[in-house]
Design a protein around this motif. Structure first.
Motif, short mmCIF file in Angstrom:
data_model
loop_
_atom_site.label_atom_id
_atom_site.label_comp_id
_atom_site.label_asym_id
_atom_site.label_seq_id
_atom_site.Cartn_x
_atom_site.Cartn_y
_atom_site.Cartn_z
N UNK A 1 -10.80 20.03 -36.78
CA UNK A 1 -11.46 18.85 -36.21
C UNK A 1 -12.97 19.01 -36.12
N UNK A 2 -13.65 17.88 -36.10
CA UNK A 2 -15.06 17.69 -35.67
C UNK A 2 -16.12 18.27 -36.59
N UNK A 3 -15.78 18.60 -37.83
CA UNK A 3 -16.78 19.14 -38.75
C UNK A 3 -17.61 17.97 -39.29
N UNK A 4 -18.79 17.77 -38.70
CA UNK A 4 -19.60 16.60 -39.03
C UNK A 4 -21.09 16.95 -39.14
N UNK A 5 -21.77 16.18 -39.96
CA UNK A 5 -23.22 16.21 -40.03
C UNK A 5 -23.71 14.81 -39.71
N UNK B 1 -18.35 13.03 -42.29
CA UNK B 1 -17.23 13.77 -41.73
C UNK B 1 -16.54 14.57 -42.84
N UNK B 2 -16.37 15.86 -42.61
CA UNK B 2 -15.65 16.72 -43.54
C UNK B 2 -14.17 16.61 -43.21
N UNK C 1 -11.93 10.43 -37.17
CA UNK C 1 -13.26 10.74 -36.64
C UNK C 1 -14.33 9.84 -37.26
N UNK C 2 -14.12 9.46 -38.51
CA UNK C 2 -15.13 8.64 -39.19
C UNK C 2 -15.30 7.29 -38.52
N UNK D 1 -23.90 4.25 -40.88
CA UNK D 1 -23.07 4.46 -42.05
C UNK D 1 -22.20 5.67 -41.79
N UNK D 2 -20.93 5.58 -42.12
CA UNK D 2 -20.03 6.71 -41.90
C UNK D 2 -19.20 6.95 -43.15
N UNK D 3 -19.07 8.23 -43.50
CA UNK D 3 -18.29 8.61 -44.68
C UNK D 3 -17.34 9.75 -44.34
N UNK D 4 -16.13 9.66 -44.86
CA UNK D 4 -15.18 10.75 -44.79
C UNK D 4 -15.11 11.36 -46.19
#
Length: 772
Positions: A290-294, A316-317, A331-332, A351-354
């Protein structure tokens, strides 16, 4: 732990600080977990997993495994006639990849299962699994999430970006043009594991009628039963799933996994009970992360420090696959929705990307993406305060929504229901002695000690129903929950729900809610383990801080029905109007004439079926608890060591059903939040190998790492839940990363924009500060 507030009650079960009924079995060794199940002729399953992060599968040789003494059978992908786990995501901006139960053509992360070996003992199965020979052709690993955006696609799709969405409200560019201050930073959140004390596990047995009975350490028994039936081609009624005592879940067990599906299939294929238990290394490798984000953010403020606009880019990774049934957008969607925080904001763009990588799949973990949201907006608050030389507490006062503004619909379409965010801030600051801290800090520095203070305010969504899940496109999540109640011939009530106990105390709180609705003593109510065979209907399960709201709603509805039936039965017996009767402990009596009544046990005797009831509840609105966390830390600059000296929380989770359980939930969540702030991180090397694959390397906090937590409760009931309660299980994880990062930054005069705040990160920040 020290706790204060108005969370006490002498009027009835609600608000009563009673001991958890589930604790005695746990403390005396009488609790029963999946591994305690022993059945005749039971065999054991072990999985052979990929040692490469990305590879083509040329072949899997099982001959040596099958020849191992004690091995019953071994299966590869070609031997399994089952389709993949495919999260049902109906969102036009998302592409949901199927996840094979056993990798056949390719592996996409270290730990992905390639084969399963079954033995008469777990040792024989382990020996057999060690002899599986996989012929794998290595392919490039894709580890960095930003590089993965433009890398060769890992799935049969045009890109590794499997979700791409933009949210916009107001005129963001114009707000930046008129800003007195603009801050722009990139924040990094690492990859975490929930690390429950009990790893995943399941036991499955043929039921003798073509179906299968499963016992699983899961948070979603009804959804697990549904997908087992679907993939095994069985009628839903031929699959039942029961939970035992669950040794923690924290969201990691809110998903259905290939291993659980295959355990059920093996039981039917072999005609014998099958047990599968995960070890800790497998848990860190293959259970959801979980929670691997930049998160790259610009924020604009006026000269008084009031927020004008936020422009965010969230990456989001998601790992190699989406989890079932939530998919890869959990999460995204969550993180950008809550970046505005508890603050007034009119202009917002996100903007959000998975993005798919060759790492373990990401899923739910206590708080999901909201600790990242809080980390971002609370670092921004401190950065804006520094840019404009405004006090950190004051900049929050100027931006926090006021009680008069609630309910308030945010720029990200969240409808904050009720509360007093400012009061939470003031109570936390007063409790920790904020006004006198600068003098304390100066005095400590004169003695060679380096202290810092950090603040984190947040609001979170909890208790979501089908409207939220289906609106996101997560159509595989029911959104509602169910409760069943039965009256035995001694007048005692048994309750089952679709929300398993995973350590949060629902066996106690649901009994309190049922007793309050029925008018009986709490001691006359027993909450049984969740079991899909308890009665007709289904439900969502235990996650997203939904138990008190959704489960509480279902319990209340079932109790209302049972109460009505008891009153009517007594009315028939006493020849009185049901409206003139009342339920008192053990009896139904004529109001005002307690001697004229009938025992509940007497009503139930010989006719208990009349008092079997069930009800469902779908929360019509989301409810929003909130809090302010404030902490003091001491930092050793030479080593980068951080020690938390004091930790104060002022929180509001609405009506408090059981103060002891609320305190415990907050304390546990804060402990996990501190772990995420200071210690925990799943680290992959450039080849996609997990280098923190044991608890020697993946560091979780111990009791000696944790301070005493000082809790203040506001307890303002929510108008949008049946019982006035809001979720409480996850909130404690949101504040610590931001509060501790802000405190360390305050101590050293540097910026901390990545987690965890390890000694290496502190030392690097100090070096960067010297360079600047």
């Amino acid at each position: 732990m020290r706790s204060s507030g108005n969370a006490t009650s002498d009027a009835g079960p609600i608000g009563r600080r009673m001991l958890r009924v589930e604790d005695r079995p746990l403390l005396t060794g009488r609790a029963e977990f999946v591994d305690d199940i022993e059945l005749d002729r039971m065999v054991h399953a072990r999985f052979f997993r990929s040692a490469l992060a990305h590879a083509s599968v040329r072949g899997v040789d099982l001959s040596a495994a099958r020849a191992t003494p004690g091995v019953v059978a071994a299966f590869g992908a070609a031997d399994i006639p089952l389709g993949p786990l495919h999260p049902p995501i109906e969102n036009p901006e998302a592409w949901s990849p199927p996840r094979p139960l056993l990798a056949g053509a390719a592996v996409r992360f270290v730990g992905e299962p390639l084969a399963v070996v079954v033995g008469e003992s777990p040792y024989a199965a382990e020996d057999g699994a060690d002899l599986v020979d996989a012929d794998l052709e290595a392919l490039p690993a894709v580890v960095d999430v930003l590089e993965a955006v433009d890398a060769e696609p890992l799935h049969d799709h045009s890109t590794n970006v499997l979700f791409d969405s933009t949210l916009a409200a107001g005129d963001v560019d114009a707000a930046f043009d008129r800003a007195a201050a603009v801050v722009e930073r990139t924040f990094r959140s690492p990859r975490y594991s929930a690390t429950p004390m009990e790893n995943r596990g399941a036991v499955a047995a043929p039921d003798g009628d073509g179906g299968v009975r499963v016992w699983a350490s899961t948070q979603i028994p009804h959804r697990l039963a549904g997908v087992v039936a679907e993939l095994l081609g069985l009628p839903r009624e031929r699959v039942s799933v029961a939970t035992m005592d669950v040794g923690g879940g924290f969201g990691q067990k809110a998903h259905a996994y290939p291993e659980e599906i295959l355990t059920a299939w093996l039981a039917l294929e072999l005609g014998r009970p099958v047990k599968w238990l995960e070890d800790r290394s497998e848990n860190l490798l293959a259970s959801s992360h979980a929670r691997n984000q930049v998160v790259s953010v610009r924020a604009a403020a006026d000269a008084e420090g009031r927020l004008l606009a936020i422009d965010a880019d969230v990456v989001c990774d998601m790992g190699a696959y989406g989890v079932y049934p939530h998919g890869h957008i959990l999460e995204a969607l969550g993180t950008p929705a809550m970046i505005p925080g508890p603050y007034r904001l009119e202009n917002y763009r996100a903007r959000t990307r998975a993005v798919c990588t060759t790492k373990g799949p990401e899923g739910a973990y206590r708080g999901v993406g909201l600790p990242v949201s809080a980390f971002v907006h609370e670092r921004l608050m401190d950065l804006i305060a520094a840019e404009l030389t405004i006090d950190r507490g004051e900049v929050r006062r100027r931006n926090l929504l006021t009680p008069d503004e609630l309910p308030y619909t945010t720029v990200s379409h969240q409808r904050y229901d009720s509360g007093d965010y400012g009061q939470a801030l003031e109570r936390a600051l007063a409790a920790i002695g904020y006004d006198g801290f600068r003098e304390e800090q100066r005095a400590a520095r004169a003695d060679g000690r380096v202290l810092g203070l950090g603040i984190a305010c947040y609001v979170e969504y909890t208790g979501m129903g089908s409207q939220v899940f289906h609106g996101r496109g997560m159509v595989g999540i029911a959104g509602h929950d169910s409760a069943w109640m039965r009256l035995d011939d001694e007048g005692r009530v048994t309750v089952w729900t679709t929300l398993p106990a995973i350590g949060q105390g629902v066996a106690t709180t649901f009994a309190q809610l049922a007793a309050a609705a029925l008018g009986v003593d709490v001691e006359e109510v027993t909450v049984a383990r969740s079991d899909t065979s308890a009665g007709p209907g289904d439900g969502t399960g235990t996650f997203a801080s939904r138990s008190a709201v959704s489960g509480g709603g279902a319990v209340a509805a079932a109790a209302d029905e049972l109460r009505a039936r008891l009153l009517q039965a007594a009315a028939d017996r006493l020849e009185a109007a049901a409206g003139d009767l009342e339920i008192v402990p053990g009896r139904v009596s004529v109001r005002g004439s307690p001697s004229r009544g009938v025992a509940i046990a007497e009503l139930a005797a010989g006719d208990t079926a009349r008092f079997d009831v069930n009800a469902s509840f779908d929360p019509p609105r989301t409810v929003y608890p909130y809090a302010t966390h404030v902490c003091k830390v001491e930092v050793t600059p030479d080593t980068g060591d951080v020690r938390v000296l004091r930790y104060v929380v002022a929180e509001d989770c609405g009506t408090i059903i059981n103060p002891a359980i609320v305190d415990g939930q907050a304390h546990g969540a804060i402990a996990q939040g501190i772990g995420g702030a200071l210690f925990e991180s799943l680290v992959y090397d450039p080849q996609g190998q997990l280098v923190t694959a044991s608890l020697m390397d993946y560091l979780v906090p111990t009791a000696t790492d944790l301070p005493a937590v000082e809790l203040e409760h506001l307890e303002i009931p929510s108008p949008d839940s049946v019982n006035g309660a809001k979720g409480v299980g996850e909130g404690g994880t949101l504040g610590p990363p931001a509060a501790i990062a802000n405190a360390v930054a305050d101590a050293l005069g540097v910026e901390l924009n990545e987690l965890p705040v390890t000694p290496e990160v502190v030392r690097r920040a100090l070096e960067d500060g010297k360079t600047r």
